[in-house]
Write a protein that holds these residues in place. Structure first.
Motif, PDB file in Angstrom:
ATOM      1  N   GLN A 199      46.639  26.184  47.728  1.00 37.50           N
ATOM      2  CA  GLN A 199      47.590  26.983  46.947  1.00 37.50           C
ATOM      3  C   GLN A 199      46.908  27.598  45.727  1.00 37.50           C
ATOM      4  N   GLN A 200      46.000  26.838  45.091  1.00 35.12           N
ATOM      5  CA  GLN A 200      45.275  27.378  43.941  1.00 35.12           C
ATOM      6  C   GLN A 200      44.400  28.564  44.355  1.00 35.12           C
ATOM      7  N   ASP A 207      37.669  29.394  43.235  1.00 33.06           N
ATOM      8  CA  ASP A 207      36.875  30.302  44.054  1.00 33.06           C
ATOM      9  C   ASP A 207      36.690  29.761  45.472  1.00 33.06           C
ATOM     10  N   ARG A 208      36.071  30.587  46.309  1.00 31.25           N
ATOM     11  CA  ARG A 208      35.871  30.231  47.721  1.00 31.25           C
ATOM     12  C   ARG A 208      35.000  28.983  47.858  1.00 31.25           C
ATOM     13  N   ALA A 209      34.008  28.825  47.000  1.00 25.17           N
ATOM     14  CA  ALA A 209      33.128  27.655  47.097  1.00 25.17           C
ATOM     15  C   ALA A 209      33.911  26.361  46.886  1.00 25.17           C
ATOM     16  N   SER A 213      34.444  23.502  49.762  1.00 21.52           N
ATOM     17  CA  SER A 213      34.069  22.107  49.500  1.00 21.52           C
ATOM     18  C   SER A 213      35.237  21.167  49.794  1.00 21.52           C
ATOM     19  N   ALA A 214      36.440  21.592  49.409  1.00 18.26           N
ATOM     20  CA  ALA A 214      37.614  20.759  49.664  1.00 18.26           C
ATOM     21  C   ALA A 214      37.877  20.634  51.163  1.00 18.26           C
TER      22      ALA A 214
END
Length: 609
Positions: A199-200, A207-209, A213-214
């Motif tokens: 959602q963030q 950002d995409r990174a 990572s998540a």
């Protein structure tokens, strides 16, 4: 002992049997004509038989030549793309070795395609996803068509794979069938944290990174994804329908217990070849299908099974519909809270008591049929246990009397909800299903203007432009099986969730699918008839007032019948939906008349119609 059957359960089962009388008889006649005593290869010509086991080791050839011992056919969905299917790489050799130790043999009869919906979400490839189920059924039939097998074992886990294998297996209903799970990956980043970061990202706050990572922390190793979507709903279904070993669905890959369960599955497959009438076609009765529906409702399982279970049932001559789901849902309590219906994952569910606990609790109030045939023998009571290694040897013990965590799994006397949360919606827009087990009560009725789009990317663009900061109901049409193969629209979940969290009243209405992990935003899905088949959803205009009412089970556009009838559908040119990424090859499927409430399968004909 289980209690007398709940009256609603009995009534739904009775009417399924009644409406299926003709089709079920026709199916069983086919099964009876195909079945014969003794090994199936024994009547083959010598050249045929020699081809069948030319590549097998000498000891296996000798065994097969004697035409006395069973030969197991393996249908595998192994590939390296699906984390859930990676463990299957080494299953065939283990199964062959175990079969030899039992005086039997085993061969990989065939492989089936297995795509990952997680990879294709929001991409063109997702338009092949639903129909891949039917390709898998066809590929299963090709593998088993050699007719040299005395039982079949199915190595598959994920979304369309198990339903497709199941459908294919039922067209070889004279053979016993054992489904062999691979288990979920161990827990990684929590599903709640993953959802928050999604959602963030949708809001441009990370950002995409950070997002990547998540996602990699959540999906991190071999095994099934740990949320309770379609893949894990499949595993629940195979267990509660008696096609898995008890308690085997959610044991992690690569563990001694997992390996022992795989060996035990081979033992059962071999044993079933010696038991008359053990074919899967006879095993899958109306009671077994109703048990699967109850399990889906009691655990808050995937809405995709309002398509799959219907197609699976019709493959054995059973006709079920959304009213059956809805009526059962009204009396089946929700006993599990697993993401997206809670914060726990399937590993937590399994540790808290898992399937054995669920089955025992439902049997105790007559909400499951006990008198059914399973691969373990007669009676679902055999599944109120859990596997364990007793001095290194596989054994089963009764599940604990109490839940290990009542935030995840509850007894039937203290459910999370008195109903299963799956409902049939009806109104002048047609028929649809909705899952409300993760939808808070204050969000279960939404009346708001329509925002009409013909593609999920259109809605994403409106969100990015800030044009959705208001109350609205998104109408995403031209997403049905005839329009574009009925892709999942899971990428809409984060952005709609963001808007709901801001206090706006939002909902989704679509003739497409949501993910098996659909959650907190009310979503009327599988709207039938779909837009391209003349459904009223194709006549909705921007700004029309829509009402989605989960409690009244109503889906209405506030337009007079006369005006709605006079309107022409405003549909885009859909030619591009049939081009690129292999979509041309699936035109044959899209061109067949398909209804979501009939399972959306182009394969259903003859006794299945």
């Amino acid at each position: 002992m289980s209690e007398p059957i709940h009256p609603t359960l009995a009534e739904v089962t009775r009417r399924i049997e009644q409406r299926s009388e003709r089709t079920r008889i026709a199916y069983l006649e086919v099964v009876s004509r195909t079945a014969r005593p003794g090994p199936y290869r024994s009547d083959m010509g010598c050249a045929n038989a020699a081809h069948a086991y030319a590549a097998m080791p000498g000891e296996d050839k000798l065994l097969l030549r004697q035409e006395r011992q069973p030969n197991l056919g393996l249908i595998t969905a192994y590939n390296d793309m699906l984390s859930a299917h990676k463990p299957y790489e080494f299953y065939p050799e283990r199964i062959r070795q175990k079969a030899r130790s039992l005086g039997a043999s085993a061969q990989v009869a065939g492989g089936v395609p297995a795509m990952c919906d997680g990879v294709t979400q929001g991409e063109a490839g997702m338009e092949l996803s639903l129909f891949s189920r039917d390709v898998i059924a066809l590929a299963t039939a090709v593998g088993l068509s050699h007719n040299v097998f005395d039982a079949a074992m199915f190595l598959g886990v994920c979304d369309k794979i198990v339903p497709g294998m199941f459908m294919g297996a039922l067209h070889f209903g004279h053979l016993p069938a054992v489904f062999v799970p691979a288990g979920p990956m161990t827990s990684g980043l929590s599903n709640d944290d993953k959802s928050k970061i999604r959602q963030q990202y949708a809001q441009g706050l990370v950002d995409r990174a950070t997002l990547l990572s998540a996602e990699q922390a959540a999906y991190h190793s071999a095994g099934t994804c740990t949320f309770y979507g379609t893949a894990n709903s499949n595993q629940m279904l195979m267990e509660i329908m008696g096609l898995h070993l008890p308690g085997s669905s959610f044991v992690n890959p690569g563990t001694p217990l997992r390996e022992a369960l795989t060996d035990a599955a081979v033992e059962r497959a071999v044993a079933l070849t010696h038991e008359p009438g053990s074919g899967v076609g006879h095993q899958i009765t109306a009671e077994v299908l109703v048990n699967g529906m109850v399990g889906l409702l009691a655990t808050g399982g995937s809405t995709n099974h309002t398509l799959h279970l219907i197609a699976m049932g019709r493959s054995a001559g059973w006709v079920i519909n959304w009213e059956d789901f809805s009526d059962l849902s009204a009396c089946v309590p929700l006993l599990a809270r697993v993401y997206p219906n809670g914060s726990a994952d399937v590993n937590h569910f399994h540790a808290a008591g898992g399937m054995g606990f669920i089955i025992r609790e439902l049997l105790s109030v007559g909400l499951l049929h006990d008198d059914v045939q399973t691969i373990m023998g007669r009676g679902l009571q055999r599944y109120t246990v859990e596997p364990w290694l007793k001095q290194g040897v596989l054994d089963w013990r009764e599940v604990p009397a109490t839940s290990g965590d009542e935030d995840v799994l509850r007894p039937v006397t203290r459910p999370f909800s008195p109903d299963g949360g799956l409902r049939l919606l009806q109104g002048n827009l047609g028929r649809a299903v909705i899952k409300v087990s993760a939808v808070k009560p204050q969000h279960r009725k939404v009346s708001a203007p329509a925002v009409v789009v013909n593609d999920q990317k259109e809605l994403e663009q409106l969100f990015k432009q800030g044009k959705l900061e208001r109350d609205f109901i998104a109408v995403v049409r031209c997403q049905g099986p005839q329009a574009n193969g009925m892709p999942e629209l899971h990428k809409l979940t984060p952005l709609l969730g963001v808007l709901q969290d801001k206090g706006y009243k939002v909902a989704l209405v679509t003739d497409g699918r949501m993910s098996g992990a659909s959650g907190k935003v009310p979503a009327a899905i599988h709207v039938t008839p779909e837009a391209v088949a003349g459904g009223a959803i194709g006549k909705v205009r921007d700004g029309d007032l829509l009402t989605l009412d989960c409690e009244a089970q109503s889906l209405q556009v506030q337009v007079s019948d006369a005006e709605l009838a006079a309107r022409d559908a405003q549909l885009p040119d859909l030619a591009a939906n049939g081009q690129g990424i292999g979509r041309e090859l699936f035109g044959l499927f899209r061109d067949r008349p398909l209804l979501a409430e009939e399972g959306a399968s182009p394969l259903l004909s003859g006794y299945a119609r």
